[in-house]
Design an enzyme around this catalytic site. Structure first.
Site, PDB file in Angstrom:
ATOM      1  CD  GLU A  94      44.300 -20.805   0.882  1.00  0.00           C
ATOM      2  OE1 GLU A  94      44.195 -19.565   0.994  1.00  0.00           O
ATOM      3  OE2 GLU A  94      44.386 -21.569   1.856  1.00  0.00           O
ATOM      4  CG  HIS A 101      40.433  -8.962  -2.139  1.00  0.00           C
ATOM      5  ND1 HIS A 101      41.756  -8.971  -2.524  1.00  0.00           N
ATOM      6  CD2 HIS A 101      40.153  -7.663  -1.833  1.00  0.00           C
ATOM      7  CE1 HIS A 101      42.245  -7.747  -2.430  1.00  0.00           C
ATOM      8  NE2 HIS A 101      41.292  -6.928  -2.029  1.00  0.00           N
TER       9      HIS A 101
END
Length: 223
Positions: A94, A101
């Protein structure tokens, strides 16, 4: 084509169960480092200089995800507080999305840009397809629109694949380089992430099979 869809659906259920079994098995493989999923996530974000992402604990099982909108790494309770090979793999994975990003990973940007459109298609798509099938003798336009919307969801599932595989690649490389896990723990983490990736592969194949089935219906209506 319908048979293929059913087979893929059954395989998806099987893979999901295997993933749950693998994670349950690796839950007993306590990390030699003693680090919890939350601590591993914090270390990985710190390593990459990511300071604007929050780590939070979320309820449920296999509910772990990264939210690019509010920049949060959301870890389930069995990952957030646990210290085992499975929790290490999921937490790092995760955070791999957070790294994507931060670095402007193209496929993640593309997938994020599709989310607003996908929220619309998922809400109205099936209704439009059903109306299209009902009105097929009169006009094929609603069915064609519905299938077009379904094609968007199918594209989304395939765009998701490189995003997920890349996040796992980043996660495994980092936990290995930083000696977060032993060689045995690394093997378990890699195996857990592989089975997790297979759930996305089956989702993409299932969506493609259903799209081809709808296209076959459209072609028969045109004849």
């Amino acid at each position: 084509m319908r048979i293929i869809s059913i087979v893929i659906f059954l395989l998806s259920l099987l893979i999901h169960q295997i993933l749950k079994w693998k994670l349950a098995r690796y839950a007993s493989m306590q990390l030699r480092s003693g680090l919890t999923g939350a601590e591993i996530a914090a270390k990985m974000l710190q390593y990459y200089g990511i300071r604007d992402v929050t780590i939070s604990c979320t309820q449920g099982h296999l509910t772990d995800h990264y939210n690019p909108v509010n920049k949060t790494v959301n870890l389930s309770e069995t990952v957030f507080y646990a210290s085992n090979a499975g929790s290490a793999a999921v937490a790092a994975h995760e955070c791999g999305h957070a790294v994507q990003h931060a670095k402007g990973y193209a496929f993640l940007k593309f997938r994020s840009a599709m989310v607003p459109l996908l929220s619309f298609t998922s809400r109205y798509m099936m209704w439009i397809i059903l109306i299209g099938i009902f009105l097929a003798r009169t006009t094929l336009l609603p069915l064609e629109i519905g299938i077009g919307l379904f094609a968007v969801t199918t594209l989304f599932t395939f765009i998701t694949l490189p995003v997920e595989f890349d996040a796992s690649r980043r996660a495994l490389a980092w936990i290995n380089q930083q000696n977060i896990v032993s060689s045995q723990e690394y093997t378990a983490a890699k195996n857990a992430l592989w089975w997790a990736a297979m759930t996305y592969v089956m989702a993409a194949l299932g969506s493609l099979a259903e799209l081809l089935h709808l296209l076959s219906i459209l072609n028969r209506r045109r004849d």
